[in-house]
Design an enzyme around this catalytic site. Structure first.
Site, PDB file in Angstrom:
ATOM      1  N   CYS A   5      -5.514   5.170   1.728  1.00 56.90           N
ATOM      2  CA  CYS A   5      -4.595   4.328   2.509  1.00 56.90           C
ATOM      3  C   CYS A   5      -3.531   5.193   3.173  1.00 56.90           C
ATOM      4  O   CYS A   5      -2.825   5.950   2.502  1.00 56.90           O
ATOM      5  CB  CYS A   5      -3.939   3.284   1.600  1.00 56.90           C
ATOM      6  SG  CYS A   5      -2.590   2.378   2.384  1.00 56.90           S
ATOM      7  N   CYS A  54       0.166   4.403   1.716  1.00 53.80           N
ATOM      8  CA  CYS A  54       0.570   4.670   0.337  1.00 53.80           C
ATOM      9  C   CYS A  54       1.422   5.940   0.252  1.00 53.80           C
ATOM     10  O   CYS A  54       1.262   6.869   1.064  1.00 53.80           O
ATOM     11  CB  CYS A  54      -0.660   4.809  -0.557  1.00 53.80           C
ATOM     12  SG  CYS A  54      -1.388   3.240  -1.067  1.00 53.80           S
ATOM     13  N   HIS A  61       0.209  -0.616  -3.457  1.00 55.62           N
ATOM     14  CA  HIS A  61      -0.791  -1.009  -2.481  1.00 55.62           C
ATOM     15  C   HIS A  61      -1.254  -2.448  -2.700  1.00 55.62           C
ATOM     16  O   HIS A  61      -1.727  -3.105  -1.758  1.00 55.62           O
ATOM     17  CB  HIS A  61      -1.994  -0.054  -2.584  1.00 55.62           C
ATOM     18  CG  HIS A  61      -3.059  -0.271  -1.567  1.00 55.62           C
ATOM     19  ND1 HIS A  61      -2.919   0.074  -0.240  1.00 55.62           N
ATOM     20  CD2 HIS A  61      -4.318  -0.798  -1.690  1.00 55.62           C
ATOM     21  CE1 HIS A  61      -4.035  -0.215   0.414  1.00 55.62           C
ATOM     22  NE2 HIS A  61      -4.893  -0.751  -0.442  1.00 55.62           N
ATOM     23  N   ASN A  87       1.542  -9.592   9.813  1.00 57.39           N
ATOM     24  CA  ASN A  87       0.234 -10.232   9.757  1.00 57.39           C
ATOM     25  C   ASN A  87      -0.311 -10.010   8.356  1.00 57.39           C
ATOM     26  O   ASN A  87      -0.544  -8.870   7.950  1.00 57.39           O
ATOM     27  CB  ASN A  87      -0.730  -9.627  10.777  1.00 57.39           C
ATOM     28  CG  ASN A  87      -0.275  -9.864  12.201  1.00 57.39           C
ATOM     29  OD1 ASN A  87       0.223 -10.930  12.526  1.00 57.39           O
ATOM     30  ND2 ASN A  87      -0.454  -8.876  13.057  1.00 57.39           N
ATOM     31  N   SER A 134      -5.176  -4.853   9.439  1.00 60.90           N
ATOM     32  CA  SER A 134      -6.180  -3.800   9.269  1.00 60.90           C
ATOM     33  C   SER A 134      -6.001  -3.036   7.965  1.00 60.90           C
ATOM     34  O   SER A 134      -6.851  -2.222   7.604  1.00 60.90           O
ATOM     35  CB  SER A 134      -6.120  -2.822  10.449  1.00 60.90           C
ATOM     36  OG  SER A 134      -4.830  -2.249  10.553  1.00 60.90           O
ATOM     37  N   HIS A 152      -2.124  -2.933   2.478  1.00 65.61           N
ATOM     38  CA  HIS A 152      -0.855  -2.455   1.933  1.00 65.61           C
ATOM     39  C   HIS A 152       0.278  -3.324   2.490  1.00 65.61           C
ATOM     40  O   HIS A 152       0.324  -3.589   3.688  1.00 65.61           O
ATOM     41  CB  HIS A 152      -0.626  -0.988   2.322  1.00 65.61           C
ATOM     42  CG  HIS A 152       0.465  -0.333   1.552  1.00 65.61           C
ATOM     43  ND1 HIS A 152       0.218   0.561   0.522  1.00 65.61           N
ATOM     44  CD2 HIS A 152       1.813  -0.445   1.619  1.00 65.61           C
ATOM     45  CE1 HIS A 152       1.365   0.982   0.024  1.00 65.61           C
ATOM     46  NE2 HIS A 152       2.355   0.362   0.672  1.00 65.61           N
ATOM     47  N   HIS A 211       3.105  -4.538   4.378  1.00 63.20           N
ATOM     48  CA  HIS A 211       3.897  -3.931   5.445  1.00 63.20           C
ATOM     49  C   HIS A 211       4.073  -4.919   6.596  1.00 63.20           C
ATOM     50  O   HIS A 211       3.388  -5.938   6.663  1.00 63.20           O
ATOM     51  CB  HIS A 211       3.220  -2.664   5.970  1.00 63.20           C
ATOM     52  CG  HIS A 211       2.000  -2.917   6.798  1.00 63.20           C
ATOM     53  ND1 HIS A 211       0.790  -3.320   6.256  1.00 63.20           N
ATOM     54  CD2 HIS A 211       1.790  -2.844   8.142  1.00 63.20           C
ATOM     55  CE1 HIS A 211      -0.111  -3.462   7.217  1.00 63.20           C
ATOM     56  NE2 HIS A 211       0.471  -3.199   8.374  1.00 63.20           N
ATOM     57  N   GLN A 254       5.495  -4.952  11.024  1.00 62.28           N
ATOM     58  CA  GLN A 254       5.753  -4.125  12.202  1.00 62.28           C
ATOM     59  C   GLN A 254       6.995  -4.602  12.918  1.00 62.28           C
ATOM     60  O   GLN A 254       7.395  -5.775  12.799  1.00 62.28           O
ATOM     61  CB  GLN A 254       4.555  -4.171  13.150  1.00 62.28           C
ATOM     62  CG  GLN A 254       3.270  -3.631  12.557  1.00 62.28           C
ATOM     63  CD  GLN A 254       2.161  -3.564  13.590  1.00 62.28           C
ATOM     64  OE1 GLN A 254       2.303  -2.940  14.644  1.00 62.28           O
ATOM     65  NE2 GLN A 254       1.055  -4.220  13.278  1.00 62.28           N
TER      66      GLN A 254
END
Length: 342
Positions: free
Chosen positions: A50, A53, A113, A153, A161, A164, A166, A168
């Protein structure tokens, strides 16, 4: 007399000026369409492959630090670049293009993760909110930035995609379409009444209580009267805040608590990691005060009837206007019930 829980009708979204068609009588129709694979919950706490990570190498060759809580960096595959030209092409107003510089950032919620917001503690989510505030303050001062959009998302169904945890941040030079619509409607309401549109709307919702899911001292989570997606929700601060930079420590804590509640509620609804796109709308970053702007969050989850049946925006929705079968009031009732089971 119009019966909102029984008769087909349209509802106005005062934030955008657009309408949604509601068809309550269609909730019993059979489903023979596409079903999705149920989200897989078994994810390792650390994935050596990943790129998000701690300690791992990203696509551009940089190595992530061994971060222990939240971590932000400039997107290696940014949709916007700060050095994009400002040039414009305009051929009789029919073929028009403008350069769009900007900045794209990634915020990792946790070094783990396998976590999501719904599995993180309020203390951990509060660190995320604090970092959002810091990122907004910095981007808000950038001369090429006109608007800052924070969004997440969650789940492969919504195009994520990487599992993990997160989000944006896209900081654009121009105001995005949704921000333009919401800004114009809030400004118009403020000019006509002297009041804030969302402050007045929240007052009505708190009086009626039909679409409220949960609340704390700082925020209210509700299904908006004009909701398009089956289990769409909105987060509204009780006091008038235009953007994250107006938050104090109590506001950040209250938002963290509400994010924890609503995401856990979603996961409980269909007993699955609930996919969604969520984000926050706040005042433009153009240096003006924007007293009409009221900070708020949107959650747009695609699931319709179960963990494997999703809502498709097709046909009439694409060519005419959005349509829903489950009324916002029914959706709010089901979400409240799910929250009681958390």
């Amino acid at each position: 007399m119009l019966r909102l829980q029984h008769d087909s009708h349209r509802r106005l979204n005062p934030l955008t000026g657009e309408w949604v068609l509601v068809s309550p009588h269609r909730t019993s129709r059979p489903w023979q369409g596409q079903t999705e694979a149920k989200a897989e919950a078994a994810i390792p706490a650390y994935d050596p492959g990943c790129y998000l990570c701690p300690g791992n190498v990203r696509a551009n060759g940089e190595r992530n630090p061994a971060y222990e809580d939240v971590f932000a960096f400039t997107n290696d595959f940014a949709a916007l670049l700060p050095n994009s030209p400002h040039d414009e092409i305009d051929n009789n107003g029919l073929i028009v293009a403008r350069g769009e510089p900007g900045v794209c950032r990634v915020v990792c919620f946790s070094p783990r993760h396998d976590l999501t917001l719904s599995q993180m503690s309020v203390d951990e989510i509060e660190k995320v909110v604090t970092l959002w505030r810091e990122e907004f303050q910095q981007l808000d001062q950038d001369p090429i930035v006109g608007a800052v959009q924070i969004f997440e998302n969650r789940g492969a169904m919504m195009g994520a995609s990487n599992p993990h945890p997160h989000c944006q941040i896209w900081a654009t030079h121009s105001e995005p379409n949704e921000l333009v619509k919401e800004s114009a409607r809030q400004r118009g309401y403020h000019a006509a009444s002297g009041n804030c549109l969302l402050c007045d709307y929240l007052t009505l919702e708190l009086e009626q209580e039909e679409r409220i899911i949960c609340a704390n001292d700082g925020f209210v989570a509700l299904v908006p009267f004009w909701a398009t997606w089956p289990f769409e929700t909105m987060l509204l601060p009780r006091r008038h805040l235009s953007a994250l930079d107006a938050f104090d420590a109590e506001d950040s804590r209250a938002l963290a608590d509400m994010l924890s509640r609503i995401t856990r509620c979603y996961d409980r609804l269909f007993e699955t990691p609930f996919p969604y796109s969520m984000g926050f709308h706040q005042r433009p970053s153009d240096g003006d005060e924007h007293p009409h702007w009221h900070f708020h969050g949107h959650f747009y989850p695609p699931l319709l009837r179960s963990a494997t049946i999703r809502k498709f925006m097709v046909g009439f929705e694409l060519l005419g206007s959005p349509q829903r079968d489950i009324t916002p009031e029914s959706a709010a009732e089901r979400l409240r019930h799910a929250l009681l089971q958390v």
